[in-house]
Enzyme design. Structure first.
Site, PDB file in Angstrom:
ATOM      1  N   LEU A  13       0.855  -1.108   0.167  1.00  0.00           N
ATOM      2  CA  LEU A  13       0.006   0.062   0.002  1.00  0.00           C
ATOM      3  C   LEU A  13       0.676   1.271   0.102  1.00  0.00           C
ATOM      4  O   LEU A  13       1.936   1.262   0.290  1.00  0.00           O
ATOM      5  CB  LEU A  13      -1.059   0.157   1.265  1.00  0.00           C
ATOM      6  CG  LEU A  13      -1.940  -1.304   1.098  1.00  0.00           C
ATOM      7  CD1 LEU A  13      -2.169  -1.647   2.882  1.00  0.00           C
ATOM      8  CD2 LEU A  13      -3.101  -0.919   0.543  1.00  0.00           C
ATOM      9  N   THR A  63       6.422   0.566   1.704  1.00  0.00           N
ATOM     10  CA  THR A  63       7.354   1.509   2.479  1.00  0.00           C
ATOM     11  C   THR A  63       6.511   2.550   3.353  1.00  0.00           C
ATOM     12  O   THR A  63       5.729   3.372   2.960  1.00  0.00           O
ATOM     13  CB  THR A  63       8.179   2.391   1.266  1.00  0.00           C
ATOM     14  OG1 THR A  63       8.668   1.381   0.335  1.00  0.00           O
ATOM     15  CG2 THR A  63       9.037   3.285   2.095  1.00  0.00           C
ATOM     16  N   LYS A  73      14.880   0.285   4.376  1.00  0.00           N
ATOM     17  CA  LYS A  73      14.283   0.705   3.073  1.00  0.00           C
ATOM     18  C   LYS A  73      14.304   2.427   2.935  1.00  0.00           C
ATOM     19  O   LYS A  73      14.453   2.927   2.094  1.00  0.00           O
ATOM     20  CB  LYS A  73      12.676   0.249   3.176  1.00  0.00           C
ATOM     21  CG  LYS A  73      11.978   0.808   1.862  1.00  0.00           C
ATOM     22  CD  LYS A  73      12.556   0.402   0.528  1.00  0.00           C
ATOM     23  CE  LYS A  73      11.599   1.190  -0.335  1.00  0.00           C
ATOM     24  NZ  LYS A  73      12.132   1.032  -2.067  1.00  0.00           N
ATOM     25  N   LYS A  92       7.002  11.039  -0.096  1.00  0.00           N
ATOM     26  CA  LYS A  92       6.524  10.590   1.361  1.00  0.00           C
ATOM     27  C   LYS A  92       7.959   9.973   1.762  1.00  0.00           C
ATOM     28  O   LYS A  92       7.733   9.883   2.991  1.00  0.00           O
ATOM     29  CB  LYS A  92       5.546   9.753   1.177  1.00  0.00           C
ATOM     30  CG  LYS A  92       5.009   8.584   1.885  1.00  0.00           C
ATOM     31  CD  LYS A  92       5.674   7.269   1.944  1.00  0.00           C
ATOM     32  CE  LYS A  92       5.510   6.262   0.605  1.00  0.00           C
ATOM     33  NZ  LYS A  92       5.858   5.010   0.647  1.00  0.00           N
TER      34      LYS A  92
HETATM   35  P1  NAP Z   1       0.626   2.977  -6.058  1.00  0.00           P
HETATM   36  O1  NAP Z   1       0.615   2.595  -7.362  1.00  0.00           O
HETATM   37  O2  NAP Z   1       0.074   4.307  -5.706  1.00  0.00           O
HETATM   38  O3  NAP Z   1      -0.559   2.049  -5.315  1.00  0.00           O
HETATM   39  C1  NAP Z   1      -0.806   2.174  -3.820  1.00  0.00           C
HETATM   40  C2  NAP Z   1      -1.769   1.346  -3.347  1.00  0.00           C
HETATM   41  O4  NAP Z   1      -2.337   1.750  -2.148  1.00  0.00           O
HETATM   42  C3  NAP Z   1      -3.055   1.155  -4.177  1.00  0.00           C
HETATM   43  O5  NAP Z   1      -3.411  -0.139  -4.231  1.00  0.00           O
HETATM   44  C4  NAP Z   1      -4.041   2.012  -3.616  1.00  0.00           C
HETATM   45  O6  NAP Z   1      -5.400   1.971  -3.949  1.00  0.00           O
HETATM   46  C5  NAP Z   1      -3.920   1.871  -2.080  1.00  0.00           C
HETATM   47  N1  NAP Z   1      -4.159   2.972  -1.107  1.00  0.00           N
HETATM   48  C6  NAP Z   1      -3.650   4.378  -1.121  1.00  0.00           C
HETATM   49  N2  NAP Z   1      -4.331   4.893  -0.135  1.00  0.00           N
HETATM   50  C7  NAP Z   1      -5.149   4.053   0.301  1.00  0.00           C
HETATM   51  C8  NAP Z   1      -6.262   4.230   1.323  1.00  0.00           C
HETATM   52  N3  NAP Z   1      -6.275   5.512   1.945  1.00  0.00           N
HETATM   53  N4  NAP Z   1      -6.983   2.951   1.790  1.00  0.00           N
HETATM   54  C9  NAP Z   1      -6.654   1.949   1.045  1.00  0.00           C
HETATM   55  N5  NAP Z   1      -6.033   1.880   0.093  1.00  0.00           N
HETATM   56  C10 NAP Z   1      -4.987   2.817  -0.430  1.00  0.00           C
HETATM   57  O7  NAP Z   1       2.013   2.622  -5.232  1.00  0.00           O
HETATM   58  P2  NAP Z   1       2.945   1.408  -5.711  1.00  0.00           P
HETATM   59  O8  NAP Z   1       4.143   2.174  -6.514  1.00  0.00           O
HETATM   60  O9  NAP Z   1       2.452   0.028  -5.867  1.00  0.00           O
HETATM   61  O10 NAP Z   1       3.899   1.287  -4.460  1.00  0.00           O
HETATM   62  C11 NAP Z   1       3.328   0.560  -3.343  1.00  0.00           C
HETATM   63  C12 NAP Z   1       4.382   0.855  -2.026  1.00  0.00           C
HETATM   64  O11 NAP Z   1       5.606   0.283  -2.541  1.00  0.00           O
HETATM   65  C13 NAP Z   1       4.449   2.348  -1.696  1.00  0.00           C
HETATM   66  O12 NAP Z   1       4.602   2.232  -0.309  1.00  0.00           O
HETATM   67  C14 NAP Z   1       5.821   2.575  -2.359  1.00  0.00           C
HETATM   68  O13 NAP Z   1       6.491   3.646  -1.595  1.00  0.00           O
HETATM   69  C15 NAP Z   1       6.751   1.153  -2.121  1.00  0.00           C
HETATM   70  N6  NAP Z   1       7.605   0.928  -3.482  1.00  0.00           N
HETATM   71  C16 NAP Z   1       7.230   1.318  -4.793  1.00  0.00           C
HETATM   72  C17 NAP Z   1       7.996   1.303  -5.758  1.00  0.00           C
HETATM   73  C18 NAP Z   1       7.797   1.630  -7.219  1.00  0.00           C
HETATM   74  O14 NAP Z   1       8.755   1.748  -7.665  1.00  0.00           O
HETATM   75  N7  NAP Z   1       6.748   2.148  -7.589  1.00  0.00           N
HETATM   76  C19 NAP Z   1       9.210   0.444  -5.580  1.00  0.00           C
HETATM   77  C20 NAP Z   1       9.463   0.214  -4.170  1.00  0.00           C
HETATM   78  C21 NAP Z   1       8.524   0.316  -3.151  1.00  0.00           C
HETATM   79  P3  NAP Z   1      -6.260   2.648  -5.013  1.00  0.00           P
HETATM   80  O15 NAP Z   1      -5.786   1.868  -6.390  1.00  0.00           O
HETATM   81  O16 NAP Z   1      -7.676   2.648  -4.682  1.00  0.00           O
HETATM   82  O17 NAP Z   1      -5.825   4.007  -5.072  1.00  0.00           O
END
Ligand code: NAP
Length: 294
Positions: A67, A98, A173, A241
């Site tokens: 998330l 994260t 992380k 963030k």
């Molecule tokens: P993302 O595409 O923005 O997905 C975020 C997820 O969180 C979605 O499922 C979203 O649901 C959900 N969410 C957000 N606010 C919410 C709430 N209030 N209640 C319930 N669900 C909620 O992010 P991501 O890139 O997949 O990243 C996910 C995590 O991994 C983050 O912590 C990020 O920092 C970390 N990360 C990301 C990467 C990268 O390269 N992208 C790499 C390593 C780690 P909706 O679909 O409904 O919005």
């Protein structure tokens, strides 16, 4: 082990790829996402789509959350129809988002109060690594719990590093992403400077990429900044963030991350100018625009 029932909560950029790899490896998978439409493709591939986190974790031996941030994690684990109270009594919970070590400590305590095993295991590697099953998990928690979930994490990763007790993964992380975020923000300033200096941008970026500053992050992001291709690999708002969490967490150890604060200010300006939902490389755009205004 491929018959271990798994629940995955959160199907964003990262969770979507992770879920696809769990299905590919043959795990019975239940998924939940706040925005239900993101689960449609996975339903077609065999996932059980649940309407709430509580419904998703029913019958799951391993529950993984992926998330956005602390607030999202709190909502999904502990909100209405949350996953924590509904999890099976022998389930192992894995928070892969994260999030801050402070939130991990609170969540771990709540899991312990219910007698549940809990690990923090955020990941390195971006959208493509998630899609290709090539993530690295940075795990914190009990080694025996980690051994139980290893076959499940293996399906999504090339490496699992056990860093120590609960919270160690989250801490590592944030240190990792602090250095990533600072590099991206500094590169944005360098690119704006190069473009305004009259130098040949491609020649200058090639020199930087092949020289001492040329980290994998600088190489990948400089190409996106040059091409202005902001297809989302890592949302700008999520990097904002991460440097914020890093700044607050390091302060608790008596270390002031001044460069994180500077990087965060660049991400916040870009977010305020409409780039929050683009790739983090778009942090360069306000700097470009500022140049044109002069
Ligand atoms: P993302 O595409 O923005 O997905 C975020 C997820 O969180 C979605 O499922 C979203 O649901 C959900 N969410 C957000 N606010 C919410 C709430 N209030 N209640 C319930 N669900 C909620 O992010 P991501 O890139 O997949 O990243 C996910 C995590 O991994 C983050 O912590 C990020 O920092 C970390 N990360 C990301 C990467 C990268 O390269 N992208 C790499 C390593 C780690 P909706 O679909 O409904 O919005």
């Amino acid at each position: 082990m491929a018959n271990t029932p798994v629940a995955l909560l959160g199907l964003g950029t990262m969770g979507g790829g992770m879920a696809a790899n769990l299905l590919k490896a043959g795990f019975p998978l239940a998924v939940y996402n706040r925005t239900a439409a993101k689960a449609e493709a996975l339903a077609a591939s065999g996932a059980r789509v649940a309407a709430t986190p509580a419904a998703a974790v029913k019958g799951a031996a391993v529950v993984i959350a992926m998330l956005a941030d602390d607030d999202a994690s709190r909502a999904v684990w502990m909100g209405a129809d949350g996953a924590l109270n509904a999890a099976e009594s022998d389930a192992v919970l894995v928070e892969a988002s994260t999030v801050s070590p402070a939130w991990i400590a609170e969540l771990a305590a709540a899991a312990k109060a219910r007698g549940l095993e809990f690990l923090d295991a955020p990941v390195t590697g971006s959208r493509l690594a998630a899609a290709d099953g090539q993530l690295t998990f940075l795990a914190g928690g009990d080694g025996a719990s980690l051994a139980k979930v290893k076959p499940v994490l293996d399906a999504m990763s090339k490496e699992i590093v056990h860093l120590g007790p609960v919270g160690s993964g989250a801490m590592m992380k944030l240190i990792n992403n602090f250095l990533c975020g600072v590099q991206v923000a500094s590169l944005a300033e360098a690119v704006a400077w190069i473009e305004r200096s009259g130098l040949d941008r491609d020649k200058a970026l090639t020199l930087l990429k092949n020289g001492a500053p040329g980290s994998p992050m600088i190489s990948a992001i400089s190409e996106r900044m040059a091409s202005r291709d902001y297809t989302v690999n890592f949302l700008l708002k999520l990097m904002s963030k991460d440097v914020q969490y890093a700044h607050a967490t390091a302060a608790k150890s008596g270390v002031e991350l001044r460069t994180a604060a500077a990087a965060r200010s660049l991400f916040e300006i870009a977010a305020a100018e409409g780039h929050a939902e683009q790739d983090m490389s778009s942090v360069v755009e306000p700097l470009r625009a500022a140049g044109k205004a002069k």
